[in-house]
Design a protein around this motif. Structure first.
Motif, PDB file in Angstrom:
ATOM      1  N   PRO A  43      41.849 -47.435  33.564  1.00 45.59           N
ATOM      2  CA  PRO A  43      40.715 -46.514  33.418  1.00 45.59           C
ATOM      3  C   PRO A  43      39.865 -46.482  34.678  1.00 45.59           C
ATOM      4  O   PRO A  43      39.742 -47.493  35.393  1.00 45.59           O
ATOM      5  CB  PRO A  43      39.935 -47.095  32.237  1.00 45.59           C
ATOM      6  CG  PRO A  43      40.276 -48.550  32.246  1.00 45.59           C
ATOM      7  CD  PRO A  43      41.709 -48.619  32.693  1.00 45.59           C
ATOM      8  N   LEU A  44      39.284 -45.333  34.950  1.00 41.38           N
ATOM      9  CA  LEU A  44      38.400 -45.209  36.105  1.00 41.38           C
ATOM     10  C   LEU A  44      37.063 -45.882  35.813  1.00 41.38           C
ATOM     11  O   LEU A  44      36.550 -45.818  34.690  1.00 41.38           O
ATOM     12  CB  LEU A  44      38.181 -43.732  36.445  1.00 41.38           C
ATOM     13  CG  LEU A  44      39.417 -42.961  36.915  1.00 41.38           C
ATOM     14  CD1 LEU A  44      39.090 -41.476  37.063  1.00 41.38           C
ATOM     15  CD2 LEU A  44      39.945 -43.519  38.234  1.00 41.38           C
ATOM     16  N   GLU A  45      36.503 -46.503  36.834  1.00 42.44           N
ATOM     17  CA  GLU A  45      35.191 -47.136  36.686  1.00 42.44           C
ATOM     18  C   GLU A  45      34.127 -46.051  36.527  1.00 42.44           C
ATOM     19  O   GLU A  45      34.220 -44.979  37.128  1.00 42.44           O
ATOM     20  CB  GLU A  45      34.898 -47.989  37.918  1.00 42.44           C
ATOM     21  CG  GLU A  45      33.570 -48.743  37.837  1.00 42.44           C
ATOM     22  CD  GLU A  45      33.292 -49.564  39.089  1.00 42.44           C
ATOM     23  OE1 GLU A  45      32.123 -49.952  39.285  1.00 42.44           O
ATOM     24  OE2 GLU A  45      34.243 -49.800  39.876  1.00 42.44           O
ATOM     25  N   ARG A  46      33.100 -46.344  35.736  1.00 44.52           N
ATOM     26  CA  ARG A  46      31.992 -45.408  35.513  1.00 44.52           C
ATOM     27  C   ARG A  46      30.693 -46.031  36.005  1.00 44.52           C
ATOM     28  O   ARG A  46      30.404 -47.186  35.703  1.00 44.52           O
ATOM     29  CB  ARG A  46      31.895 -45.019  34.040  1.00 44.52           C
ATOM     30  CG  ARG A  46      33.199 -44.393  33.539  1.00 44.52           C
ATOM     31  CD  ARG A  46      33.086 -43.781  32.162  1.00 44.52           C
ATOM     32  NE  ARG A  46      34.409 -43.251  31.760  1.00 44.52           N
ATOM     33  CZ  ARG A  46      34.584 -42.128  31.095  1.00 44.52           C
ATOM     34  NH1 ARG A  46      33.560 -41.386  30.727  1.00 44.52           N
ATOM     35  NH2 ARG A  46      35.812 -41.729  30.781  1.00 44.52           N
ATOM     36  N   LYS A  83      34.886 -43.026  41.401  1.00 47.21           N
ATOM     37  CA  LYS A  83      34.246 -43.487  40.173  1.00 47.21           C
ATOM     38  C   LYS A  83      33.645 -42.300  39.424  1.00 47.21           C
ATOM     39  O   LYS A  83      33.109 -41.373  40.042  1.00 47.21           O
ATOM     40  CB  LYS A  83      33.157 -44.518  40.489  1.00 47.21           C
ATOM     41  CG  LYS A  83      33.684 -45.774  41.183  1.00 47.21           C
ATOM     42  CD  LYS A  83      32.544 -46.696  41.572  1.00 47.21           C
ATOM     43  CE  LYS A  83      33.057 -48.012  42.163  1.00 47.21           C
ATOM     44  NZ  LYS A  83      33.841 -47.813  43.396  1.00 47.21           N
ATOM     45  N   ILE A  84      33.725 -42.337  38.100  1.00 44.59           N
ATOM     46  CA  ILE A  84      33.157 -41.271  37.278  1.00 44.59           C
ATOM     47  C   ILE A  84      31.640 -41.417  37.248  1.00 44.59           C
ATOM     48  O   ILE A  84      31.109 -42.483  36.902  1.00 44.59           O
ATOM     49  CB  ILE A  84      33.715 -41.320  35.847  1.00 44.59           C
ATOM     50  CG1 ILE A  84      35.230 -41.093  35.852  1.00 44.59           C
ATOM     51  CG2 ILE A  84      33.025 -40.284  34.957  1.00 44.59           C
ATOM     52  CD1 ILE A  84      35.891 -41.347  34.514  1.00 44.59           C
ATOM     53  N   LEU A 246      47.213 -32.710  28.983  1.00 40.55           N
ATOM     54  CA  LEU A 246      46.803 -34.027  29.445  1.00 40.55           C
ATOM     55  C   LEU A 246      45.304 -34.193  29.243  1.00 40.55           C
ATOM     56  O   LEU A 246      44.598 -33.248  28.906  1.00 40.55           O
ATOM     57  CB  LEU A 246      47.203 -34.278  30.892  1.00 40.55           C
ATOM     58  CG  LEU A 246      46.504 -33.516  32.017  1.00 40.55           C
ATOM     59  CD1 LEU A 246      46.824 -34.188  33.349  1.00 40.55           C
ATOM     60  CD2 LEU A 246      46.912 -32.063  32.086  1.00 40.55           C
ATOM     61  N   TRP A 247      44.820 -35.424  29.447  1.00 39.82           N
ATOM     62  CA  TRP A 247      43.412 -35.736  29.235  1.00 39.82           C
ATOM     63  C   TRP A 247      42.619 -35.499  30.510  1.00 39.82           C
ATOM     64  O   TRP A 247      43.136 -35.612  31.619  1.00 39.82           O
ATOM     65  CB  TRP A 247      43.260 -37.183  28.780  1.00 39.82           C
ATOM     66  CG  TRP A 247      43.728 -37.423  27.376  1.00 39.82           C
ATOM     67  CD1 TRP A 247      42.982 -37.352  26.242  1.00 39.82           C
ATOM     68  CD2 TRP A 247      45.055 -37.761  26.952  1.00 39.82           C
ATOM     69  NE1 TRP A 247      43.756 -37.633  25.130  1.00 39.82           N
ATOM     70  CE2 TRP A 247      45.034 -37.889  25.538  1.00 39.82           C
ATOM     71  CE3 TRP A 247      46.260 -37.974  27.629  1.00 39.82           C
ATOM     72  CZ2 TRP A 247      46.164 -38.213  24.799  1.00 39.82           C
ATOM     73  CZ3 TRP A 247      47.387 -38.290  26.893  1.00 39.82           C
ATOM     74  CH2 TRP A 247      47.329 -38.414  25.496  1.00 39.82           C
ATOM     75  N   ILE A 248      41.320 -35.209  30.337  1.00 41.59           N
ATOM     76  CA  ILE A 248      40.504 -34.830  31.492  1.00 41.59           C
ATOM     77  C   ILE A 248      40.360 -35.982  32.482  1.00 41.59           C
ATOM     78  O   ILE A 248      40.310 -35.756  33.693  1.00 41.59           O
ATOM     79  CB  ILE A 248      39.126 -34.291  31.035  1.00 41.59           C
ATOM     80  CG1 ILE A 248      38.430 -33.571  32.203  1.00 41.59           C
ATOM     81  CG2 ILE A 248      38.260 -35.392  30.436  1.00 41.59           C
ATOM     82  CD1 ILE A 248      37.240 -32.732  31.785  1.00 41.59           C
ATOM     83  N   GLU A 249      40.329 -37.230  32.022  1.00 42.55           N
ATOM     84  CA  GLU A 249      40.253 -38.341  32.970  1.00 42.55           C
ATOM     85  C   GLU A 249      41.518 -38.426  33.818  1.00 42.55           C
ATOM     86  O   GLU A 249      41.466 -38.788  35.002  1.00 42.55           O
ATOM     87  CB  GLU A 249      40.014 -39.670  32.242  1.00 42.55           C
ATOM     88  CG  GLU A 249      39.800 -40.832  33.203  1.00 42.55           C
ATOM     89  CD  GLU A 249      39.346 -42.111  32.526  1.00 42.55           C
ATOM     90  OE1 GLU A 249      39.502 -43.188  33.146  1.00 42.55           O
ATOM     91  OE2 GLU A 249      38.845 -42.041  31.392  1.00 42.55           O
ATOM     92  N   ASP A 250      42.670 -38.072  33.227  1.00 44.08           N
ATOM     93  CA  ASP A 250      43.903 -38.051  34.007  1.00 44.08           C
ATOM     94  C   ASP A 250      43.883 -36.926  35.042  1.00 44.08           C
ATOM     95  O   ASP A 250      44.460 -37.052  36.125  1.00 44.08           O
ATOM     96  CB  ASP A 250      45.119 -37.925  33.090  1.00 44.08           C
ATOM     97  CG  ASP A 250      45.318 -39.170  32.227  1.00 44.08           C
ATOM     98  OD1 ASP A 250      44.883 -40.252  32.648  1.00 44.08           O
ATOM     99  OD2 ASP A 250      45.888 -39.040  31.131  1.00 44.08           O
ATOM    100  N   MET A 251      43.214 -35.818  34.708  1.00 40.47           N
ATOM    101  CA  MET A 251      43.043 -34.757  35.695  1.00 40.47           C
ATOM    102  C   MET A 251      42.250 -35.278  36.891  1.00 40.47           C
ATOM    103  O   MET A 251      42.591 -35.023  38.056  1.00 40.47           O
ATOM    104  CB  MET A 251      42.311 -33.565  35.063  1.00 40.47           C
ATOM    105  CG  MET A 251      43.041 -32.892  33.921  1.00 40.47           C
ATOM    106  SD  MET A 251      42.035 -31.557  33.189  1.00 40.47           S
ATOM    107  CE  MET A 251      43.000 -31.170  31.715  1.00 40.47           C
TER     108      MET A 251
END
Length: 608
Positions: A43-46, A83-84, A246-251
């Motif tokens: 997962p991307l860090e937020r 990072k998000i 696909l999911w937006i985080e994967d985008m």
């Protein structure tokens, strides 16, 4: 020519309501139910926006601007420095629900081509006739110049076989190679999704792996991207140019990969040189589509050096390298290409030189961050305003608190146990409808999936322990949709073996004569389509009005910029169907139907 005639027949049957002739013999259900849990081992860090040099109030203003009704936003995620920093979903859409990408996935196919070329499977200059030698005799007979891989990547093949042709044909590779030419390969730009399909076919032919399997091994799994669904054509080849969910985080991950020139956490997954070449202008494009040109399956942006993955109806991943920013967005507008208001807003907030960004962190601003979070919580899909509003107080005696505001309901909207009391008029009654081709499934969605309803024959409203449900009968299929009033409700619709998640919002309004009307927004939250139904409530007779977003006729009007479709009209022997204005008018009639329904009996099992 035969492919064009079949396409005309398809459109004709659609306009005449002959749905029984439209359910293709080659239709095979493909779309699965969305996985219950998304695998994401990376997962991307937020972080807060300020930690990455972006003011929270700037992001709040951006999300408010993207809430305009015509933009029909579904979800937007912003990342900086990998990072998000903000993520917002417009109710009933959710970040955890995957979303169709439409042509956004063309850029992913372009990345797959770069990996395969670097591994020596084929080259930019290879002719498709050499890759598919079984078709070489046809090329020699026609004495045509060969289409090469570069032409496919730059949308410059000139092939007349296109998206509409693919709906009516089961041998796409053969149909593409044998189709007429609009112009000689490499001479002009003509957007055509089957160009991208051919790239997928070449990857499968040369590697011996379906492109999705190839990408899983080379790209997706190394990035922690799993459980994707990519449609296949009747020959078992991933469509390449469309059909990926696909999911937006994967985008966002894919955008970060490109921003880092193909490098993911120290691993070079895509060659640097390929990112450099694919993401710069290779060919000019029509201004109506985009004024800044096209690379190898990527669109260029207004800010120098910026580029994007783009899919119709509002699917975008925008990469701004000099700002180290990635923005992913999904939606359901009528916009087919990058050019449009959404991109203007995005460039205003992220692409202008005077944007208030810092290379280093900014001081944390708790109040501005709280306001941003409030803005994100209140996002709602256009036309589906929440029944409950939460208003953050900046000053006064309630400073720092959130007030909950509920609109004063009309006499018809008074709620009893979470259901408008007026529904007592119709609950427990079964309604039969006049003959029609309308459906709770939007026509746009049916057309995209080539999966058609036979028309809505009847319906009833039932009360279960968890609320109010609408049950409709379409041919032999019964759809059961839960209706949410103060908050969206979620259920599943199954059409000819394919599953679609529905997020519904309902409200009771008054018509011009003061009579009650149940207004339903049925958002197919994995897709770009929303059905809009209005039930004019009466105990014995109900008028049902159907509409949808985006409207098919609006999208059809936008399609007029596509050169292959203009060529199709030139080839079209049926003058009336080839009149695009006529087709748009008929599509409007097909989607915006008004149908009367009559009570045929009282159902004693209305409460479950």
């Amino acid at each position: 020519m035969l492919s064009s005639i079949k396409s005309i027949e398809l459109i004709s049957n659609l306009l005449q309501g002959k749905r029984e002739r439209m359910q293709s013999d080659i239709f095979v259900p493909q779309k699965p139910e969305m996985p219950e849990f998304r695998q994401d081992p990376q997962p991307l860090e937020r972080t807060t926006p300020e930690a990455q040099g972006v003011p929270s109030e700037w992001l709040a203003a951006f999300y408010e601007a993207m809430s305009e009704k015509t933009l029909a936003s579904h979800g937007i995620m912003v990342a900086r420095h990998g990072k998000i920093i903000a993520s917002g979903a417009f109710k009933p859409y959710k970040e955890w629900i995957w979303h169709i990408s439409h042509s956004m996935c063309k850029s992913i196919t372009g990345l797959a081509a770069g990996i395969a070329i670097d591994e020596g499977y084929f080259s930019l200059e290879d002719s498709i006739y050499d890759i598919f030698p079984e078709e070489s005799k046809w090329q020699e007979m026609m004495r045509r110049r060969g289409i090469c891989v570069r032409d496919l990547l730059t949308m410059s093949t000139g092939a007349a076989f296109n998206e509409l042709s693919s709906v009516t044909e089961d041998k796409w590779v053969e149909g593409f190679i044998r189709s007429p030419e609009i112009f000689a390969p490499g001479e002009d730009f003509a957007y055509n999704s089957t160009n991208t399909f051919m790239i997928s076919a070449i990857i499968q032919k040369t590697t011996g792996m379906k492109m999705l399997d190839y990408l899983n091994e080379k790209l997706f799994h190394p990035m922690g991207i799993y459980d994707l669904y990519w449609e296949e054509n009747p020959e078992g080849i991933n469509k390449g140019g469309w059909g990926l969910s696909l999911w937006i985080e994967d985008m966002v991950k894919l955008g970060i990969l490109c921003l880092n020139r193909g490098n993911w956490k120290g691993k070079q997954l895509v060659p640097e040189y390929w990112i450099d070449e694919a993401c710069r202008k290779q060919i000019d494009t029509p201004e109506a589509m985009n004024r800044y040109g096209y690379g190898y399956q990527f669109w260029m942006c207004r800010r120098p050096g910026a580029y994007q993955f783009n899919g119709m109806l509002g699917q975008n991943i925008v990469i701004i390298p000099d700002r180290d920013i990635v923005i992913a967005a999904t939606g359901g507008s009528a916009c087919l290409f990058p050019e449009g208001k959404a991109m203007d807003i995005l460039m205003k907030y992220f692409g202008e030189d005077d944007a208030p960004f810092s290379d280093g962190p900014l001081p944390e601003n708790g109040e501005a961050l709280q306001q941003l979070n409030h803005t994100l919580e209140q996002l709602s899909f256009s036309g589906a305003a929440p029944a409950v509003r939460k208003i953050y107080q900046h000053k006064g005696r309630f400073k720092g608190k959130t007030l909950v505001m509920r609109p004063t309901p009309s006499r018809w909207g008074r709620m009893v146990s979470g259901i408008p009391k007026v529904m007592e008029r119709v609950v427990g009654k079964v309604y039969e409808m006049e003959e029609n081709t309308a459906s709770v499934v939007p026509l746009m969605l049916q057309m995209i999936h080539n999966n058609y309803s036979m028309g809505m024959k009847g319906f009833r409203f039932t009360i279960r322990k968890d609320g109010l449900w609408l049950e409709t009968r379409e041919g032999d299929i019964v759809h059961r949709i839960k209706i949410g009033f103060e908050e969206p409700a979620y259920s599943s619709v199954r059409l000819n073996g394919e599953h679609y998640m529905v997020g519904s919002t309902g409200a009771v309004r008054e018509d011009e004569d003061g009579n009650p009307v149940l207004c339903l927004m049925l958002s197919y939250v994995e897709t770009t389509s929303t059905a809009v139904l209005k039930f004019f409530l009466d105990a014995e007779e109900i008028l049902v009005k159907f509409d949808e977003l985006p409207r098919v006729e609006d999208v059809a009007a936008a399609m007029d910029v596509m050169i292959p479709l203009r060529s199709l009209r030139d080839l079209n022997p049926v003058r009336k169907v080839s009149d695009w204005k006529f087709a748009r008018d008929e599509m409007e009639k097909a989607t915006r139907q008004q149908v009367r329904a009559f009570c045929i009996r009282k159902n004693t099992e209305s409460k479950e």
